[in-house]
Design an enzyme around this catalytic site. Structure first.
Site, PDB file in Angstrom:
ATOM      1  CG  HIS A 164      41.991   9.384 -22.649  1.00  0.00           C
ATOM      2  ND1 HIS A 164      41.392   8.748 -21.604  1.00  0.00           N
ATOM      3  CD2 HIS A 164      43.075   8.637 -22.966  1.00  0.00           C
ATOM      4  CE1 HIS A 164      42.099   7.674 -21.282  1.00  0.00           C
ATOM      5  NE2 HIS A 164      43.135   7.588 -22.093  1.00  0.00           N
ATOM      6  CG  ASP A 371      34.239  16.788 -21.825  1.00  0.00           C
ATOM      7  OD1 ASP A 371      35.387  16.343 -21.971  1.00  0.00           O
ATOM      8  OD2 ASP A 371      33.816  17.279 -20.769  1.00  0.00           O
TER       9      ASP A 371
END
Ligand code: GDG
Length: 724
Positions: A164, A371
């Site tokens: 992730h 991110d």
């Protein structure tokens, strides 16, 4: 029946111990919802840490019993585990490294040991539930070692891994002392997923350089397994955010909040407390905006939600202090009695209040320094049911690859982000609608359910592809059949390629000489049948390596032949016209001059440009350049350019192993033929064989041969078994 097991560090629940009893609150996060369609079915289950430290055996039993009702099973971690594995290696080593914050990396052997031990704990907990035909989907960076640990125990299981967070460039990865073990852990999976193509290519580059495993379009051939690496940009539960924004509950909050705030333009920012999210930069930009544009004072406010996270880690505590100071500074500088520039909350909000923030804000300022994906920006867009609003999004968030209709900014460029806010504040409604609609269409289509489906479909595809390749794998039954045929044969023939077939590859070609075991094996085979080594190697090397052996040798892909009883030197087996070489050599030399480590090998029928010793990456680049250069020249000379293992070879197309093998078999009446080889040059041999021959390609790859075999070691075992 086979089942699916989801594995993540945290179970999707929160556990609270109140009045001597545990309370279990399932999480409503996007991932948990998306995976709900999987783990809630049949025998499926989700395994992970419940988030609490439960030491007492009685309490542990209570947790196990309650969780099973929710289709979950716990991995219990001690306080020390959490400190060293979770806060330590996961969040102080991997997290900063993978987000390019090298200054925050903590290199502690103790952390690494705990990381390994906890991954092992997870493995044991899974093994207690799993069987070899199950599907196991492991999530995220806390469990990088788990896929290989599972593979060792459940070789046939279907194992997937999704990361992730970003996967960093090789330059960062190489800094970690445990880089090799981490990558080896990951390649235990059949399918490895990342959010973006960039993460995927960084991973492939690291695997190529650190593990020496190359890939073709995201497919890695590792030993005996095909692994797929791909990008799966994660979506959100779109409908949930859309519905919530329209709900009376949310709209009541909107009304209430707006009454308090008055008529103002609102900027929303929502993040977990993390240095990767760029929160201080954002506050500084807002100060710059108000400094340079006094007309916005009193008219624009920022709602800043920072969700507490990892506050046991020192760098997070420091960050929190920095944010507090910056907010205090800007609020004390600009506030008036009826206006505050930043409404700052260090806590999390219930879902409908979050939805109200999204719904009532004019601009979302999502400017992480790095991110993996970032779901907040997607949730904001989905909540804009009236299609009015502007998203300012950092290029460093994975989501920027998808949400190209946002105003994309470099979060380090304060001037650029400030201008983006000015642009957003003055954007006309028509443009807002156009941009939001286009982003909504994409988010609606690729929502979290679609993400799960695409991932699972791909996993099945990879398994089918593996099965396809393995369908040709040699099994005991076929080996027994070959043995029988060999034993009764009166005139058997063995055609053996050398490099990659009888011996593995070595750094230097001259180091791949035959070891004692191989020499003995070849001698024994030669007593039983006509044994031919058929290789691309030069005749001098082959001659020296197999001197005195009663075998036939074909060198340089069929240019030279030496029969076993032949006293004199090698004979020319194919006519060679080498008038083309001069032109081609000049071109190759130019590429040698430009590429340290490259060299040219001259064979009778070919010229070979070697780049095994060239800096990784540069070699491939130059090879491609040379390839396109030679392609045109080759046409004029009627030559063939072929890409091999770290080599580019240009040769006469009519000289190949197949032609040589055919010439050798002419007029002979063999009643058993076996041909073994490992690369495209051997495919010519396979093609030239009669139907009843046993043709075997080393490595699980597509081939004209009838069978695949794992590696040179397995080849030797096979040949030995023929003699038993
Ligand atoms: C990691 C990667 C990747 C936030 N405040 C509240 C609240 N939230 C929810 C948001 C959103 C989630 O938290 C945050 O998700 P992000 O994706 O933005 O960030 P990370 O937590 O860092 O997640 C990231 C993600 O994994 C998924 O793969 O996108 O890159 O770092 O869903 O809505 N929820 C509630 N109240 C809050 O105050 N209820």
């Amino acid at each position: 029946m086979s089942k699916t097991i989801i594995v993540s560090n945290r179970l999707p629940i929160s556990l609270q111990h109140k009045n001597g009893k545990f309370e279990f609150k399932p999480s409503a996060g996007g991932l948990a919802t998306g995976l709900g369609s999987i783990y809630k079915e049949g025998e499926n289950i989700w395994i992970g840490w419940p988030g609490n430290d439960v030491e007492d055996e009685g309490q542990r039993k209570e947790v196990v019993d309650e969780l099973i009702k929710l289709k979950m099973a716990p991995v219990f971690l001690t306080k020390k585990d959490v400190e060293l594995y979770y806060e330590g290696f996961s969040n102080e080593t991997i997290w900063p490294a993978f987000h390019y914050f090298t200054q925050h990396i903590n290199y502690e052997d103790e952390y690494w040991d705990a990381y390994w031990n906890v991954n092992k704990k997870f493995c044991d907990a899974i093994l207690a539930k799993a069987s070899d035909d199950d599907t196991i989907w492991v999530h995220d960076y806390q469990l990088l070692l788990l896929p290989m640990m599972l593979r060792e125990k459940l070789p046939n299981a279907t194992i997937a891994f999704f990361q992730h967070i970003p996967f960093p460039s090789y330059e960062i990865m190489r800094m970690l002392p445990w880089r090799k073990q981490m990558l080896e852990g990951m390649v235990g999976a059949d399918l490895i997923g990342f959010h973006t193509y960039d993460d995927m290519r960084h991973f492939l580059s690291a695997v190529g350089r650190i593990l020496g495993l190359s890939n073709e379009s995201g497919f890695i051939q590792a030993d005996n397994r095909l692994i797929n690496v791909d990008a799966f940009p994660m979506g959100i539960d779109y409908e949930k955010f859309e519905k919530a924004a329209l709900s009376p509950k949310t709209q009541n909050f909107v009304k209430k909040f707006k009454q308090t705030l008055g008529d103002q333009k609102l900027l929303i920012t929502i993040d977990r407390l993390d240095y990767s999210k760029g929160i201080p930069n954002r506050i500084k930009v807002f100060e710059k905006l108000l400094d340079e544009n006094p007309q916005y004072r009193g008219k624009v406010s920022m709602i800043m939600v920072v969700v507490p996270s990892r506050d046991q880690v020192q760098s997070y505590q420091t960050l929190k202090e920095e944010i507090d100071t910056l907010v205090g500074h800007i609020n004390s500088k600009f506030s008036t009695l009826n206006w505050v520039p930043i409404h700052y909350f260090y806590r999390s909000f219930p879902f409908n209040e979050l939805s109200a923030f999204y719904s009532m804000s004019d601009i979302a300022l999502v400017t992480p320094l790095r991110d993996g994906m970032n779901l907040v920006c997607k949730e904001f867009v989905a909540s804009k049911t009236d299609k009015k609003g502007v998203l300012i999004l950092s290029e460093m968030a994975g989501a920027s690859k998808e949400l190209v209709d946002a105003i994309l900014v470099n979060p380090n460029d304060q001037e650029g982000v400030t201008s983006a806010i000015v642009e957003a504040l003055s954007m006309d409604e028509e443009e807002q609608e156009m941009r939001i609609s286009s982003m909504q269409a994409s988010l609606k289509k690729y929502d979290i359910f679609q993400w799960v489906k695409v991932f699972m479909d791909r996993l099945q595809f990879v398994k089918e592809k593996q099965a396809d390749l393995e369908s040709k794998a040699l099994d005991k039954k076929i080996i027994a059949q070959m043995k029988k045929a060999f034993n009764v044969a009166k005139k058997p023939l063995l055609l053996l390629d050398y490099d990659g077939t009888l011996v593995g590859f070595k750094g230097k070609p001259q180091d791949a000489f035959p070891d004692e075991e191989l020499k003995v094996l070849v001698a024994k085979l030669a007593q039983r049948c006509q044994t031919v080594i058929i290789s691309g190697r030069d005749k001098e090397t082959l001659g020296a390596w197999f001197e005195g052996q009663k075998i036939d040798m074909i060198a340089e892909h069929g240019v030279w032949l030496k029969r076993k009883d032949q006293k004199e030197d090698w004979i020319l087996y194919a006519e060679v016209d080498d008038s083309w070489k001069e032109d081609i050599r000049k071109v190759m030399e130019y590429y040698v001059l430009r590429t340290p480590g490259a060299l040219i090998e001259e064979k009778h029928h070919s010229l070979v440009w070697h780049f095994r010793k060239v800096e990784s990456g540069l070699g491939d680049l130059r090879m491609r350049e040379l390839f396109s250069h030679l392609k045109y020249m080759a046409r004029g000379h009627n030559l063939q350019v072929l890409e091999g293992n770290k080599v580019l070879e240009i040769k006469r197309p009519d000289i190949n192993k197949g032609r040589a093998a055919t010439a050798m078999m002419k007029g002979e009446d063999y009643d058993f033929i076996m041909a073994l080889g490992d690369d495209w040059t051997d495919e010519d041999t396979f093609k030239a064989m009669p139907k009843n021959a046993y043709t075997i390609r080393v490595g699980y790859t597509y081939t004209q041969a009838n069978y695949n075999i794992k590696n040179p070691q397995a080849v030797r075992e096979l040949l030995k078994s023929l003699l038993e």
